[in-house]
Design a protein around this motif. Sequence first.
Motif, mmCIF file in Angstrom:
data_model
loop_
_atom_site.group_PDB
_atom_site.id
_atom_site.type_symbol
_atom_site.label_atom_id
_atom_site.label_comp_id
_atom_site.label_asym_id
_atom_site.label_seq_id
_atom_site.Cartn_x
_atom_site.Cartn_y
_atom_site.Cartn_z
ATOM 1 N N ALA A 78 -2.525 1.203 9.343
ATOM 2 C CA ALA A 78 -1.945 2.510 8.982
ATOM 3 C C ALA A 78 -1.978 2.728 7.467
ATOM 4 N N GLU A 79 -1.701 1.682 6.707
ATOM 5 C CA GLU A 79 -1.721 1.809 5.241
ATOM 6 C C GLU A 79 -3.144 2.100 4.748
ATOM 7 N N ALA A 82 -4.086 5.704 5.657
ATOM 8 C CA ALA A 82 -3.407 6.700 4.813
ATOM 9 C C ALA A 82 -4.067 6.796 3.437
ATOM 10 N N THR A 190 2.138 -2.500 2.096
ATOM 11 C CA THR A 190 2.510 -1.245 1.434
ATOM 12 C C THR A 190 2.046 -1.222 -0.021
ATOM 13 N N SER A 194 -4.438 2.249 -3.913
ATOM 14 C CA SER A 194 -4.746 3.554 -3.311
ATOM 15 C C SER A 194 -5.452 4.428 -4.332
#
Lengths: 217, 248
Positions: A78-79, A82, A190, A194
Motif C-alpha cells: 500500500a505504501e 501510494a 511508512t 516518496s
Amino acid sequence: MNVPSTTLAMMLADSRLPIGAHVSSNALEAALLGGLSPGRIGEYLATRMDTVARVEAGAAVLARHLAQRDQPLAALHAEWAARTPSRAQRRIAAVLGDGLRRLADRLWPGSLSTDAGSPRPLVLGAIAAIAGLGPRDLARLVAYDDAQTVVAAALKLEPGDPRQGTALVLEACARFEPHIDALAALQDPTLLPSAGAPQIEGWSEDQSVLPRRLFRA
Amino acid sequence: MTRIHLSATPSGPATLRLVPGLLQPRTISRGVHRAHVALVAGGAMLLGGDHVHVEIEVGDDCALEIQDVGGTVAYESRGAASRMDVTIRLGERAHLLWRAHPFVVTDGADVDRATRLEMGAHSAVLLRETLVLGRSGERGGRLRSAVRARDRDGTAIFIEDLALDGTRPRAGVLGPHRILDSAMLLGRRAEAETPSPRGDRRGPAGPAPRLLHLERPGTIARSLAMDAHSTGIEQIMDVWASETWDKG
C-alpha cells in the motif's frame, strides 16, 4: 539452492533472465516522442535515480526486511502504491513481478512470501530474503536494472554507440550510490522514500496507450 | 495558525469556527451541514522565515467549500526558508472542495510546503494545487512540496515529495515547464474518463492533462505547462466538482 550472493546478483541483473523484462523501456519511448532529446538520456537517468529508482529500491529493501521476519507485505504494498500514482507504472510492476515470481517458484519452490500481482520490487525483496542478497546490493541491483532498461531501449529507439550507453549506465549507478546508506537502513514501510517525478509519470501513462509502440512500458 | 473548523449541529446551521492567522478566513455562507468560506491573504505573503499554517477540520457529514482570494507568492528568502503547512482532517462522510489559487515561487525563494490529509470513512476531497516557478520573466526559486494523504487508520492513499528548483530544471521532473497544475480528487474516483491524450499533444491548446488513477479511490489530473491559463485543469475541477459535490 545455495549460491554466493554475487552470483545471485549477476543472475537477477541479467537481461537474459526469462521474466519478460524486455517489454519495458521505463517510458523512454514515450519520453522521446514527448520531446526528450536523445542527448538528454543521461539526464533522464539521473532523475530516475533520484526519484523512481529510490522508491523501487526502498520498497525492495523493506520487502526483504519484512520477509526475513515472516511479516506480511500488504502494508508495504500500500505504501509503494501510494507513491506510484501512475496506474501504468503499477501495472507493469505487477506484470514484471509475476514474471519474476514464476521464475522464483521454479528456483526456490514454495519459499516465496509474495502473492500474485505483487510488484517487482516486493518480489525482488522476497527473493533477496530467501536467497541471501544483502540490502545494499539489492538496492544497487534495482538501480542498475532501471538504468540498463532505459539504455537497452535507447539502442533500439535511437541507435547510437552502444559503448556510450554502457557509460551512461555506470554514471547512473554512481549517481545512485549516495542514496544507498539511507535505503539499506529502512525498516518501517511508512518511511519509504516518496520522490515524485510528474513528467516521468505522465510519460508512463502516455507509453501505456502509445499506438504502434515498440515497448509496452 | 489559521483555523477553519466545521461541525454539524443537531438542528439548524452547522457550527463554523474561524481563527485568523497569516491567512484570514471569512464566511461566505453557512447552512445545514455545510459552509462556504473565503481565505484572504493577510498581507505580503511568505517572506523568508514566514510560517503559514492552515488547519481545516470538517466534521462528520459536513461539506466545506473554500475559495482563495488571491494566490500565494513566496518571495526571496534572504537566507531563511519559508514554509506553508496545511493540515486537513475529514470526518466520516465529510467533503471538502478547495479551489486554491496558484502558489508562486519567485526567484530566490526557498519554500517548504506540506499538505497533510487524514480522511475519515467515505469522505472525499477535491483540491486544486497550482505550483508556479517564477513570476513572468523569472525562472523561480526552490520548492519542496509534500503531500501525505492517509486514512484514519493510517493506510496510505497518496504520498508524494517533489523537489523543484527553477534554476535547475530536470528532465523527468518538470522538464522545461515552470507550472505543475493538479486537481486532486481523493476518497472517490473520477466518474467520467476525460478523453485520453493521443499523438501530438504540443498543439496550440498546450499539453492535455494526464489522469493518474490511484490504487486507492482517487484520481489526480495533472498538467505540466509554461502558461497557467492553458493547463486544462480548471475544466476538470469544474467537472469533478459537479460530479461529486451537490450544488444545493
